[in-house]
Design an enzyme around this catalytic site. Structure first.
Site, PDB file in Angstrom:
ATOM      1  N   HIS A  78       0.823  -1.208   0.000  1.00 56.94           N
ATOM      2  CA  HIS A  78       0.000   0.000   0.000  1.00 56.94           C
ATOM      3  C   HIS A  78       0.856   1.257   0.000  1.00 56.94           C
ATOM      4  O   HIS A  78       0.629   2.165  -0.787  1.00 56.94           O
ATOM      5  CB  HIS A  78      -0.930   0.005   1.222  1.00 56.94           C
ATOM      6  N   HIS A 138       7.859   1.894  14.311  1.00 57.80           N
ATOM      7  CA  HIS A 138       7.039   0.855  14.929  1.00 57.80           C
ATOM      8  C   HIS A 138       5.731   0.596  14.185  1.00 57.80           C
ATOM      9  O   HIS A 138       4.717   0.242  14.789  1.00 57.80           O
ATOM     10  CB  HIS A 138       6.768   1.191  16.403  1.00 57.80           C
ATOM     11  N   HIS A 246       1.699   4.768  19.332  1.00 57.29           N
ATOM     12  CA  HIS A 246       1.894   3.569  18.531  1.00 57.29           C
ATOM     13  C   HIS A 246       1.455   3.778  17.078  1.00 57.29           C
ATOM     14  O   HIS A 246       0.483   4.485  16.808  1.00 57.29           O
ATOM     15  CB  HIS A 246       1.112   2.400  19.123  1.00 57.29           C
ATOM     16  N   SER A 299      -2.086   4.626  22.292  1.00 57.39           N
ATOM     17  CA  SER A 299      -2.702   4.026  21.105  1.00 57.39           C
ATOM     18  C   SER A 299      -3.323   5.107  20.243  1.00 57.39           C
ATOM     19  O   SER A 299      -3.923   6.054  20.754  1.00 57.39           O
ATOM     20  CB  SER A 299      -3.780   3.026  21.530  1.00 57.39           C
ATOM     21  N   GLU A 460      10.257   0.100  24.394  1.00 54.57           N
ATOM     22  CA  GLU A 460       8.988   0.813  24.240  1.00 54.57           C
ATOM     23  C   GLU A 460       8.654   1.430  25.591  1.00 54.57           C
ATOM     24  O   GLU A 460       8.329   0.726  26.543  1.00 54.57           O
ATOM     25  CB  GLU A 460       7.890  -0.139  23.787  1.00 54.57           C
ATOM     26  N   TYR A 496       9.313  -3.861  26.465  1.00 59.93           N
ATOM     27  CA  TYR A 496       8.730  -2.661  27.087  1.00 59.93           C
ATOM     28  C   TYR A 496       9.534  -2.150  28.278  1.00 59.93           C
ATOM     29  O   TYR A 496      10.400  -2.850  28.835  1.00 59.93           O
ATOM     30  CB  TYR A 496       7.293  -2.942  27.510  1.00 59.93           C
ATOM     31  N   ASP A 625       3.567   3.057  -6.718  1.00 59.29           N
ATOM     32  CA  ASP A 625       3.207   2.256  -5.542  1.00 59.29           C
ATOM     33  C   ASP A 625       3.689   2.862  -4.228  1.00 59.29           C
ATOM     34  O   ASP A 625       3.506   2.278  -3.163  1.00 59.29           O
ATOM     35  CB  ASP A 625       3.680   0.804  -5.696  1.00 59.29           C
ATOM     36  N   THR A 630      -2.861   4.311  -4.281  1.00 57.78           N
ATOM     37  CA  THR A 630      -2.684   3.065  -5.019  1.00 57.78           C
ATOM     38  C   THR A 630      -2.491   1.881  -4.084  1.00 57.78           C
ATOM     39  O   THR A 630      -2.048   2.040  -2.936  1.00 57.78           O
ATOM     40  CB  THR A 630      -1.472   3.139  -5.962  1.00 57.78           C
TER      41      THR A 630
END
Length: 685
Positions: A78, A138, A246, A299, A460, A496, A625, A630
């Site tokens: 992608h 990440h 993240h 998140s 992390e 972590y 690409d 696309t």
């Protein structure tokens, strides 16, 4: 929405449309004239080099790093992965610092050491383990299988040499380009708050921290967006931004290779706003990198459910959150403070399994030790707000009841000394008892760029862990903690880093804090030692790395090409399904080609597809690409591999005659051959 689909770019913000149109119509000069003015008093003068490289891994049959979900294997592409390098120096003869932001799931010692080896071959001792910081954004939708430690590669079904080579070669390309680009540059630093791009996914653990820590983050997130702005002759030429969250806007259902929200932010600025062409081969006029800070418990899924928030479409969420990261950084342009003079660095390799932590850092008046690695049942549960970990497995985070059955079993099968060392953790995987299964000797880097300090660590980091590290280093350096930035995912990966209070709750982050409850105090102690050395101007003993198993771990058997055969009844490059005759902006164009396994040739620095518009010169590429609009999906059935190309026609696309092309390299018996195909023309009205 079906897997692999995403919305078109309908409804993009007007500011983006205006800037993109200006960049295309008038080039860099027009874009520069739209930037806010700044004075020389707002910047410092350094030598800076900028570079970018293609690090895209295998788009077929490769396990993806991040979620550890074995069913998540690549099926297409992608958005290409890129490495963006910035090199800083005070003069041609002074020491340099190379900082590289890589759109990878994780950074590993295996990649670090091979990059350093190749740099040494090309540039002698200019770049080395002390002055090169490689950090991962990440993204959880990038091919993995590149660690030299088998526990990570197991979830990728083995090592992937082609992806490893692409990662390493692209990073070296970026640094080499930056090396050649070194030139006097005006540089400033700025900050802004970004409050609507992330949410604390482990609030129960966060709330276990003392009130004085929580008071620094009233909403549970660290909203700080920090940016280095770089100019030459009044033209913005470089941006290095840090913001901690993240890159999990795309869920475990996503199997098309992508760079997620941080990659979108960089692509949007460079491609849509500045209008630059990644395939030109030249050093771009503008390079923008979006790096991680203390992202451990943050998140982008604002509804605290995988792929959800602010909408229920993960592609749209990726675009929205990435745009918000871009807006926060772009909004700082022109307003900044001088970076200041002076560049310095300290680094040290530490066996994190055997650190004796003094009472100054433990906080309870006692001396404690870190432990050999063990991962808890909460780690196996995954972050249940972001996904992964295997939904069918009988494991839970502490906030969802924990894992009493695992604890009972652990009482029998896990040695008492290891259970004592890991405290509240219900040990599931005592990985440290298996030699080389998990990295244990890690590099830590403290960099000074003028008035700013960057502590690069391979973990992390939760927001409160980052806060405590900034306070500790600020005190040791004699500066404000606001001048210290924590950069995670750097030069290795050790899972972590939580506070002891967060660790005790045994949510996902605590279960994945591999070296016990005293890991954060140990790293604070390490950082304070580097800070003292830097402040006093004295050298430190850096130690050395420990061998990993790169070259020993078996290669993955999945997705590897043998001999390609075209789809029955077709030749390679044939169009199996042609586009319709006409479309409008907002619609999707589809074309299917008789292709080949893409892993034979990853087309690094090139493309598998183009969207071309017919003009007086013939066919001119307008998309490839590496563009958001696309996609290419590889439909693999044994020796047959069809390539399904899709193009979501952006709003504002000029009317005209267009076509889609496909390019690849096929594999025969002992040789390879080129494959090319083009669809019929179709009209965009």
């Amino acid at each position: 929405m079906a897997q692999g689909s995403h919305p078109s770019t309908v409804g993009v913000v007007s500011r983006r449309t205006v800037l993109r149109s200006a960049a295309i119509a008038g080039g860099a000069a027009t874009l520069a004239s739209m930037l806010p003015a700044y004075s020389a008093a707002q910047t410092s003068n350094l030598l800076v080099g900028r570079g970018i490289g293609d690090i895209t891994g295998e788009p077929l049959g490769a396990g993806m790093n991040g979620y550890a979900e074995m069913s998540q294997m690549s099926t297409g592409l992608h958005l290409r992965q890129r490495a963006r390098a910035f090199i800083f120096a005070e003069s041609e003869s002074s020491p340099r610092i190379a900082m590289v932001t890589c759109e990878l799931g994780l950074m590993f010692q295996s990649i670090q050491l091979e990059v350093l080896r190749r740099l040494r071959e090309r540039f002698g001792d200019t770049y080395h383990e002390g002055n090169v910081l490689l950090t991962a954004t990440h993204t959880h939708v990038a091919p993995g299988g590149t660690s030299g430690h088998p526990m990570v590669d197991l979830s990728m079904f083995g090592f992937r040499p082609a992806t490893f080579e692409a990662n390493v070669a692209g990073i070296v390309d970026a640094i080499a380009m930056a090396h050649e680009d070194m030139a006097p540059t005006e540089i400033g630093v700025s900050h802004a708050e970004l409050t609507n791009a992330g949410v604390n996914r482990s609030k129960q653990a966060f709330d276990a921290n003392p009130d004085e820590d929580k008071a620094a983050f009233p909403t549970g997130i660290d909203p700080r967006s920090q940016t280095l702005q770089m100019y030459r002759g009044g033209q913005l030429v470089g941006v290095l931004n840090w913001f901690g969250e993240h890159a999990t806007s795309m869920s475990t259902d996503s199997t098309l290779v992508s760079s997620d929200n941080k990659g979108y932010a960089a692509w949007h600025w460079e491609r849509e706003v500045a209008g630059q062409d990644y395939l030109s081969g030249a050093t771009p006029p503008l390079i923008t990198a979006f790096a991680q800070s203390n992202a451990g418990d943050i998140s982008p899924n604002l509804d605290l459910s995988p792929g959800s928030g602010p909408t229920d479409n993960e592609y749209e969420n990726t675009r929205i959150v990435g745009t918000r990261e871009y807006d926060a950084a772009a909004g700082q342009i022109g307003a900044m403070a001088p970076l200041g003079a002076g560049i310095d660095v300290r680094h040290v390799w530490v066996d994190i399994t055997a650190v004796e932590v003094t009472p100054e850092f433990t906080g309870d008046g006692l001396t404690h030790r870190t432990s050999v690695a063990a991962l808890g049942a909460a780690f196996a549960a995954g972050s249940q707000e972001d996904g992964g970990g295997g939904e069918d497995l009988p494991f839970n985070e502490g906030a969802r009841g924990g894992n009493p059955a695992v604890a009972q079993i652990g009482d029998v099968v896990i040695p008492q000394w290891l259970r004592d060392a890991h405290g509240d953790k219900d040990i599931l995987l005592p990985a440290g008892l298996v030699p080389h299964a998990i990295q244990r000797v890690f590099p830590f880097h403290l960099v000074r760029l003028g008035s700013q300090y960057i502590f690069g660590i391979p973990f992390e980091v939760t927001v409160v862990s980052g806060l405590r590290l900034r306070r500790t280093l600020g005190k040791a350096l004699g500066v404000s903690p606001d001048q210290v930035l924590i950069q995670g995912y750097t030069n290795g990966y050790g899972h972590y880093l939580t506070t002891p209070e967060e660790y005790a709750t045994q949510n996902y982050e605590g279960g994945a804090t591999a070296f016990g409850p005293w890991q954060l105090p140990a790293i604070a102690q390490i950082g304070a030692g580097l800070a003292a050395s830097m402040r006093e101007g004295t050298p430190n003993a850096p130690g050395t790395w420990e061998r990993d198993l790169t070259g020993v771990i078996p290669a993955s058997p999945f997705g590897n090409p043998s001999v390609d055969v075209p789809a029955p009844g077709h030749a390679f490059g044939d169009v199996i399904d042609e586009p319709q005759e006409s479309y409008r902006p907002g619609q999707r164009v589809l074309s299917r080609f008789a292709g080949a396994n893409p892993n034979t040739d990853l087309r690094r620095g090139s493309t598998y597809l183009t969207v071309e518009r017919e003009d007086a010169r013939g066919w001119t590429r307008v998309h490839d690409d590496g563009d958001w609009s696309t996609m290419i999906t590889f439909e693999n059935l044994g020796p047959f591999t069809n390539a399904l190309v899709s193009w979501d026609i952006p709003q504002g696309t000029p009317p005209g005659n267009y076509r889609i092309t496909y390019s690849a390299t096929g594999r025969g018996l002992g040789s390879t051959f080129p494959i090319n195909g083009a669809s019929r023309g179709f009209q965009v009205d």
